[in-house]
Design a protein around this motif. Structure first.
Motif, PDB file in Angstrom:
ATOM      1  N   GLU B  66       0.692  -1.082  -0.086  1.00 31.12           N
ATOM      2  CA  GLU B  66      -0.050   0.080  -0.024  1.00 31.12           C
ATOM      3  C   GLU B  66       0.681   1.457  -0.351  1.00 31.12           C
TER       4      GLU B  66
ATOM      5  N   GLU C   5      -7.944  -9.564  -3.568  1.00 26.50           N
ATOM      6  CA  GLU C   5      -8.959  -8.368  -3.319  1.00 26.50           C
ATOM      7  C   GLU C   5      -7.806  -7.043  -2.675  1.00 26.50           C
ATOM      8  N   ARG C   6      -8.230  -5.785  -3.222  1.00 24.40           N
ATOM      9  CA  ARG C   6      -7.981  -5.041  -3.057  1.00 24.40           C
ATOM     10  C   ARG C   6      -8.281  -3.764  -2.477  1.00 24.40           C
ATOM     11  N   THR C   7      -7.794  -3.068  -1.491  1.00 22.90           N
ATOM     12  CA  THR C   7      -8.515  -1.625  -0.086  1.00 22.90           C
ATOM     13  C   THR C   7      -8.192  -0.602  -0.424  1.00 22.90           C
ATOM     14  N   CYS C   9      -8.351   3.585   0.096  1.00 20.37           N
ATOM     15  CA  CYS C   9      -9.069   4.971   1.558  1.00 20.37           C
ATOM     16  C   CYS C   9      -8.933   5.998   1.588  1.00 20.37           C
ATOM     17  N   ARG C  70     -13.853   3.515   2.690  1.00 14.72           N
ATOM     18  CA  ARG C  70     -12.671   2.873   2.445  1.00 14.72           C
ATOM     19  C   ARG C  70     -13.451   1.680   1.737  1.00 14.72           C
ATOM     20  N   THR C  72     -13.064  -2.002  -1.161  1.00 14.92           N
ATOM     21  CA  THR C  72     -12.981  -3.292  -0.944  1.00 14.92           C
ATOM     22  C   THR C  72     -13.195  -3.994  -2.066  1.00 14.92           C
ATOM     23  N   ASP C  74     -13.133  -7.089  -4.943  1.00 15.32           N
ATOM     24  CA  ASP C  74     -12.847  -8.634  -5.303  1.00 15.32           C
ATOM     25  C   ASP C  74     -13.444  -9.128  -6.464  1.00 15.32           C
ATOM     26  N   LYS C 136     -22.034   0.233   5.501  1.00 20.51           N
ATOM     27  CA  LYS C 136     -21.337  -1.106   5.193  1.00 20.51           C
ATOM     28  C   LYS C 136     -21.766  -1.600   3.780  1.00 20.51           C
TER      29      LYS C 136
END
Ligand SMILES: Nc1ncnc2c1ncn2[C@@H]1O[C@H](COP(=O)(O)OP(=O)(O)O)[C@@H](O)[C@H]1O
Ligand SMILES: Nc1ncnc2c1ncn2[C@@H]1O[C@H](COP(=O)(O)OP(=O)(O)O)[C@@H](O)[C@H]1O
Lengths: 121, 157, 157, 121
Positions: B66, C5-7, C9, C70, C72, C74, C136
């Motif tokens: 990151e 998976e990528r995050t 923020c 945030r 995420t 996938d 969420k």
């Protein structure tokens, strides 16, 4: 969105014009590098890069010019730059590119600076 | 006055794919902070260069890490912090060759740090390899800006 | 597969001035994740609505707080979490009146939660007033997407 | 950047055309709200909102239509919408606006739907 980058090449007499559009950064520079390498490999060493629609350049893009300029010149050609927007020109300027590269206001002017470019059509 | 300070933070995967997003982030903040379009474009370039270095050198192009960009704006300056947990480096050892020399060596690299230094008023590193590497870049606002205010025009030299 | 998976923020001050930046953030990720332009526009709208609510209701238009988004991504879905530390609320009590009724009452509000619910496949709240409120929002990808996948084109159903 | 919002009003016969451009969200909606409120206060209740250059609308923008539609109609007028881009139309659609508002493909068509709009010029 306008996050893209694209390249178009065409002949302008004996000169090869490479038009680059959009954002030239570390993500898109490899595409540009491949195109320039291919032109030189094919023996086309008189290149004009048309920057009319180039919106952004970072060092990764500038590096492509630096990598190939000597090779092009040693083969009797050059990589000239044309029609750079002021916003983009300031970046070339910071690095002293105008002293090292031939930068022209228009593609036509850049093409005309190749010896004998006017002869053929 | 201190209440003017505003903080923004962006964290993205370490892929060059995200450089465009990083630049848009910086551009939106620069514009909001009252920097001109040209100044904002240069700020975005400097941050792009710093993040490109993190992706390519600190993380050696592994996209699973990151990159964090923190921006703080107040009435005097805008501060960018680019943070990674990659391998780090010794910035005092990074070569700053003249462009002619780079061309002679057919090297395409070596321009990023130079661009960062010419755009920003102050550049500081805090490197703890593998733990936390921070590059802090400061740009003064033009009005109060003594050192290095970026005069695109001749200006108050 | 889990490695996909990528995050991402983004944290910005709680001012409506930053909604445009929030939308650009979502749009860049949506596009990168392969959602169509129309889908991406709707995702950006839902997140805008959630952040507008945080700014206007949770923080009562005080710009000194922070909004966090945030994301995420996938292979199955995209998940947005909008996080604040403001006053919170009981989402089960939020009225969902028909638009005609809202017009009759000359009320301009009440559309945000409805838009969020029609755009997203799943919406969950975790509210701890003043501490941490989380909204969420989950959107399935079209291909694998059972519930509510928004087929702009007939697709491979 | 193109993060802006702007409004322009002009007469089209007895009808008032309000052209809105850019991004209509919670940040910019108050501007739009003021303009519509001012038109109604001045007795101009035949309004067409030209959405040709509207790139985005959130509930804050939609709310402005909802706040004033009844007032305009009770005064014998209407707030009609015209030339909404498909990307933006989908949002109106989700909320069932097409059943409640008169939405026309062009400003001319929206203007023509006011009784007697064709009489004067
Ligand atoms: N964040 C970083 N992590 C590790 N090494 C770095 C970092 N930033 C710069 N470097 C080192 O400094 C050198 C010079 O960087 P730069 O001027 O940006 O040119 P380039 O990245 O094109 O080589 C790089 O080649 C690299 O060795
Ligand atoms: N994040 C939040 N914090 C506190 N209250 C909220 C929040 N989100 C929604 N609400 C409450 O739910 C109501 C409905 O929200 P919404 O449908 O978005 O319409 P609007 O915000 O226009 O009133 C709000 O008026 C508010 O009372």
């Amino acid at each position: 969105m306008t996050r893209s980058f694209s390249i178009e090449t065409k002949n302008h007499g004996p000169v090869r014009v490479i038009a680059i559009r959009g954002y030239l950064d570390a993500h898109t520079a490899p595409q540009f590098e491949n195109v320039v390498a291919e032109e030189l490999r094919a023996g086309r060493c008189r290149l004009v890069v048309d920057c009319t629609d180039l919106d952004y350049i970072s060092s990764a893009g500038l590096g492509v010019f630096m990598t190939f300029i000597d090779e092009a010149r040693q083969a009797g050609g050059d990589i000239k730059l044309a029609a750079i927007q002021p916003k983009v020109y300031q970046i070339f300027d910071v690095l002293g590119f105008p002293a090292l590269f031939d930068i022209q206001p228009s593609v036509e002017q850049a093409v005309a600076r190749f010896d004998g470019a006017a002869e053929k059509d | 006055m201190a209440s003017y300070e505003r903080t923004f933070c962006l964290q993205v995967p370490s892929s060059t794919e995200n450089l465009a997003l990083i630049r848009e982030f910086v551009a939106a903040i620069g514009e909001q902070a009252g920097f001109s379009e040209n100044e904002t474009a240069r700020l975005a370039l400097a941050v792009d260069e710093a993040c490109t270095n993190v992706i390519e050198h600190a993380y050696e192009n592994e996209a699973t890490h990151e990159v964090t960009v923190r921006v703080t704006v107040d009435e005097d300056e805008i501060v960018f912090e680019v943070i990674d947990r990659g391998k780090g480096f010794d910035p005092t050892q990074a070569p700053v060759l003249p462009v002619e020399e780079l061309i002679r060596q057919r090297r395409s690299g070596g321009l990023g740090l130079r661009l960062i230094r010419s755009i920003m008023d102050d550049v500081q590193y805090r490197i703890v390899p593998g733990e936390k590497n921070e590059l802090k870049m400061i740009k003064k606002r033009r009005a109060g800006g003594a050192g290095g205010a970026d005069a695109a025009r001749p200006a108050q030299g």
